[in-house]
Scaffold this motif. Structure first.
Motif, mmCIF file in Angstrom:
data_model
loop_
_atom_site.group_PDB
_atom_site.id
_atom_site.type_symbol
_atom_site.label_atom_id
_atom_site.label_comp_id
_atom_site.label_asym_id
_atom_site.label_seq_id
_atom_site.Cartn_x
_atom_site.Cartn_y
_atom_site.Cartn_z
ATOM 1 N N VAL A 52 6.578 -59.225 -31.341
ATOM 2 C CA VAL A 52 6.230 -60.449 -32.061
ATOM 3 C C VAL A 52 4.921 -60.986 -31.490
ATOM 4 O O VAL A 52 4.862 -61.330 -30.303
ATOM 5 N N PHE A 53 3.863 -61.008 -32.324
ATOM 6 C CA PHE A 53 2.652 -61.725 -31.939
ATOM 7 C C PHE A 53 2.962 -63.218 -32.048
ATOM 8 O O PHE A 53 3.114 -63.743 -33.154
ATOM 9 N N ILE A 54 3.071 -63.900 -30.906
ATOM 10 C CA ILE A 54 3.449 -65.309 -30.900
ATOM 11 C C ILE A 54 2.476 -66.107 -31.758
ATOM 12 O O ILE A 54 2.849 -67.061 -32.433
ATOM 13 N N SER A 55 1.224 -65.733 -31.742
ATOM 14 C CA SER A 55 0.251 -66.187 -32.737
ATOM 15 C C SER A 55 -0.466 -64.958 -33.270
ATOM 16 O O SER A 55 -1.056 -64.208 -32.496
ATOM 17 N N ALA A 56 -0.404 -64.773 -34.595
ATOM 18 C CA ALA A 56 -1.148 -63.675 -35.223
ATOM 19 C C ALA A 56 -2.507 -64.154 -35.705
ATOM 20 O O ALA A 56 -3.190 -63.441 -36.437
ATOM 21 N N GLN A 57 -2.901 -65.350 -35.302
ATOM 22 C CA GLN A 57 -4.169 -65.923 -35.762
ATOM 23 C C GLN A 57 -5.373 -65.031 -35.472
ATOM 24 O O GLN A 57 -6.262 -64.895 -36.317
ATOM 25 N N PRO A 58 -5.457 -64.371 -34.284
ATOM 26 C CA PRO A 58 -6.637 -63.514 -34.055
ATOM 27 C C PRO A 58 -6.609 -62.200 -34.835
ATOM 28 O O PRO A 58 -7.636 -61.534 -34.917
ATOM 29 N N GLN A 59 -5.450 -61.818 -35.371
ATOM 30 C CA GLN A 59 -5.335 -60.519 -36.026
ATOM 31 C C GLN A 59 -5.511 -60.669 -37.544
ATOM 32 O O GLN A 59 -4.582 -60.477 -38.333
ATOM 33 N N GLU A 60 -6.722 -61.042 -37.938
ATOM 34 C CA GLU A 60 -7.025 -61.198 -39.354
ATOM 35 C C GLU A 60 -6.826 -59.871 -40.092
ATOM 36 O O GLU A 60 -6.802 -58.796 -39.485
ATOM 37 N N GLU A 61 -6.697 -59.935 -41.408
ATOM 38 C CA GLU A 61 -6.417 -58.744 -42.205
ATOM 39 C C GLU A 61 -7.452 -57.650 -41.989
ATOM 40 O O GLU A 61 -7.125 -56.464 -41.940
ATOM 41 N N THR A 62 -8.727 -58.031 -41.859
ATOM 42 C CA THR A 62 -9.764 -57.035 -41.630
ATOM 43 C C THR A 62 -9.564 -56.310 -40.308
ATOM 44 O O THR A 62 -9.831 -55.112 -40.186
ATOM 45 N N LEU A 63 -9.101 -57.028 -39.298
ATOM 46 C CA LEU A 63 -8.852 -56.413 -37.993
ATOM 47 C C LEU A 63 -7.543 -55.637 -37.998
ATOM 48 O O LEU A 63 -7.427 -54.593 -37.351
ATOM 49 N N LEU A 64 -6.549 -56.154 -38.721
ATOM 50 C CA LEU A 64 -5.289 -55.432 -38.850
ATOM 51 C C LEU A 64 -5.526 -54.059 -39.458
ATOM 52 O O LEU A 64 -4.920 -53.066 -39.039
ATOM 53 N N ALA A 65 -6.433 -53.973 -40.425
ATOM 54 C CA ALA A 65 -6.747 -52.684 -41.043
ATOM 55 C C ALA A 65 -7.346 -51.720 -40.034
ATOM 56 O O ALA A 65 -7.098 -50.507 -40.094
ATOM 57 N N GLN A 66 -8.131 -52.235 -39.089
ATOM 58 C CA GLN A 66 -8.703 -51.368 -38.067
ATOM 59 C C GLN A 66 -7.648 -50.897 -37.073
ATOM 60 O O GLN A 66 -7.752 -49.810 -36.515
ATOM 61 N N MET A 67 -6.612 -51.699 -36.855
ATOM 62 C CA MET A 67 -5.501 -51.268 -35.998
ATOM 63 C C MET A 67 -4.711 -50.148 -36.668
ATOM 64 O O MET A 67 -4.154 -49.280 -35.994
ATOM 65 N N GLY A 68 -4.660 -50.187 -38.005
ATOM 66 C CA GLY A 68 -4.031 -49.111 -38.747
ATOM 67 C C GLY A 68 -2.535 -49.042 -38.572
ATOM 68 O O GLY A 68 -1.857 -50.044 -38.320
ATOM 69 N N ASP A 69 -1.991 -47.836 -38.667
ATOM 70 C CA ASP A 69 -0.550 -47.642 -38.650
ATOM 71 C C ASP A 69 0.088 -48.056 -37.329
ATOM 72 O O ASP A 69 1.299 -48.305 -37.285
ATOM 73 N N ASP A 70 -0.692 -48.109 -36.251
ATOM 74 C CA ASP A 70 -0.121 -48.488 -34.956
ATOM 75 C C ASP A 70 0.501 -49.876 -34.989
ATOM 76 O O ASP A 70 1.415 -50.168 -34.218
ATOM 77 N N ALA A 71 0.018 -50.757 -35.862
ATOM 78 C CA ALA A 71 0.520 -52.130 -35.903
ATOM 79 C C ALA A 71 1.697 -52.308 -36.860
ATOM 80 O O ALA A 71 2.362 -53.352 -36.822
ATOM 81 N N LEU A 72 1.972 -51.319 -37.700
ATOM 82 C CA LEU A 72 2.992 -51.475 -38.730
ATOM 83 C C LEU A 72 4.349 -51.802 -38.133
ATOM 84 O O LEU A 72 4.782 -51.210 -37.146
ATOM 85 N N GLY A 73 5.032 -52.775 -38.764
ATOM 86 C CA GLY A 73 6.359 -53.184 -38.328
ATOM 87 C C GLY A 73 6.359 -54.297 -37.303
ATOM 88 O O GLY A 73 7.403 -54.915 -37.068
ATOM 89 N N MET A 74 5.220 -54.550 -36.663
ATOM 90 C CA MET A 74 5.144 -55.661 -35.718
ATOM 91 C C MET A 74 5.127 -56.978 -36.477
ATOM 92 O O MET A 74 4.605 -57.057 -37.587
ATOM 93 N N HIS A 75 5.701 -58.010 -35.886
ATOM 94 C CA HIS A 75 5.726 -59.323 -36.512
ATOM 95 C C HIS A 75 4.630 -60.209 -35.921
ATOM 96 O O HIS A 75 4.225 -60.034 -34.771
ATOM 97 N N GLY A 76 4.184 -61.160 -36.723
ATOM 98 C CA GLY A 76 3.209 -62.137 -36.274
ATOM 99 C C GLY A 76 3.547 -63.503 -36.850
ATOM 100 O O GLY A 76 4.073 -63.603 -37.960
ATOM 101 N N VAL A 77 3.262 -64.543 -36.102
ATOM 102 C CA VAL A 77 3.607 -65.906 -36.508
ATOM 103 C C VAL A 77 2.331 -66.731 -36.552
ATOM 104 O O VAL A 77 1.597 -66.794 -35.565
#
Length: 398
Positions: free
Chosen positions: A255-280
């Motif tokens: 769980v990303f206690i705050s997903a604020q730094p992980q904007e959609e553009t950056l999430l795309a760069q993380m790719g499949d490694d981030a899938l299934g993780m939660h963010g608030v």
């Protein structure tokens, strides 16, 4: 994992070494504007992160500001709106220097930003002495200035619901925490711990990571006997984390206690490694409401991409509040504008209803998202909403 480097900024050179092409007209309007303010102007200063650990959200903030001002025609109540932008950086002394320039040279009527908790605190102290209304974008557990309104609320409150979700919805009972060692990290760690413990869980380990950490292996060794992992990380540590988490073979829910730094553009760069993780966090373009669908349609028509988290909670709603206060009061001087900002009640945003407590803290919805992939994009999919999160949430109330 993709081989792309994390995007630290989308600005290129007009006033600085960086400028975002969609925002060029806005930067040109603000940079180097040394003219004495006219009586028929509303002058807005903005401390936007262009360098440092929060630089990745700078373009998102700027697009939110431009969306509001361009829709208003850069006018409010018959007055021209002048925007002047300075770099927050991630150094409090630098942020205060830039704020001083906005106040003393540019004669702004109000300041938006900065984003980071520690730079915001330093700027707030200076602006209180100067009597300038101030809308920081980050969170703070206390309003350290009688001129500041913290629309994002408190770190403890926002972290608290993340802890609640981990205990109540994911059924976790033993949490390990990895958070960045700075003001917001401490606040949200404390909030997550309180919310998790209120749900019957216990924190088995809590480790602080220096800003810029790139090797997570020593911290993985210290997680202990946990069944969930709560993290708060900023670029570039978040990129290192998701990659090394998979390489290390960990299978704890994250769980990303705050997903604020992980904007959609950056999430795309993380790719499949981030899938299934939660963010608030406070916003995502896939929030299913009529107001948000209409906002996203207008935003994407103008910018050709989805609005980000910081687009709404930072750039959009603070700029819109300033214009609303100016319209409601017919007054753009510092005293009148500050009073009008405090008088705003039940402010509608694409994220939901925003209100301000007498203690100058925001009460707003908080959403739980899951990192997902589909339709040619990586995105934060909404899985849960907490409709009114404010300072008293830790006492069982909004």
């Amino acid at each position: 994992m993709k081989n792309e480097q994390p995007r630290l900024s989308a600005f290129t050179a007009i006033c600085f070494p960086y400028v975002h092409v969609l925002l060029g007209s806005l930067w040109l309007a603000g940079c180097g504007d040394k003219a004495a303010p006219a009586a028929d102007e509303l002058r807005i200063g903005a401390l936007v992160p262009q360098t440092g650990i929060a630089a990745s959200v700078g373009p998102e903030i700027m697009s939110g500001i431009e969306f509001v001002l361009s829709a208003a025609g850069y006018e409010v109540d018959g007055k021209k709106v002048v925007l002047i932008v300075e770099d927050e950086g991630d150094n409090p002394a630098n942020a205060v220097t830039r704020a001083r320039k906005l106040v003393e040279e540019d004669k702004v009527d109000v300041i938006l930003g900065p984003m980071l908790a520690h730079t915001s605190a330093a700027v707030a102290a200076y602006l209180e002495r100067e009597g300038v209304p101030h809308l920081p974008w980050g969170m703070a557990d206390q309003a350290v200035s009688s001129n500041a309104i913290y629309t994002a609320g408190t770190g403890v409150a926002n972290g608290f619901v993340a802890g609640q979700f981990a205990a109540d919805d994911l059924g976790a009972t033993r949490a390990a925490l990895l958070v960045m060692d700075y003001a917001l990290g401490h606040q949200m760690r404390d909030g997550f711990s309180a919310g998790f413990q209120a749900g019957g869980g216990s924190v088995v380990s809590s480790q602080l990571l220096p800003l810029g950490t790139s090797d997570l292996a020593p911290y993985f060794e210290g997680l202990g006997d946990a069944d969930i992992l709560g993290v708060l990380m900023v670029n570039p540590t978040d990129f290192a984390f998701v990659r090394q988490y998979r390489e290390y073979g960990l299978d704890l829910p994250v769980v990303f206690i705050s997903a604020q730094p992980q904007e959609e553009t950056l999430l795309a760069q993380m790719g499949d490694d981030a899938l299934g993780m939660h963010g608030v966090t406070m916003y995502g373009p896939d929030i299913d409401s009529a107001a948000n669908r209409e906002f996203v349609a207008r935003f994407t028509k103008q910018f050709q991409h989805n609005p980000g988290i910081a687009t709404v909670h930072a750039g959009y709603w603070t700029t819109a509040m300033v214009l609303e206060a100016a319209r409601a009061s017919g007054n753009t001087d510092r005293v009148g504008l500050g009073a009008a900002l405090l008088a705003i009640e039940d402010f509608e945003t694409p994220a939901g209803l925003l209100s301000i407590t007498p203690g100058r803290m925001g009460v707003h919805p908080v959403y739980v998202f899951r990192a997902s992939k589909g339709g040619g994009r990586y995105f934060w999919d909404v899985v849960r909403q907490y409709p009114a999160v404010g300072p008293d949430v830790v006492n069982g109330q909004p």
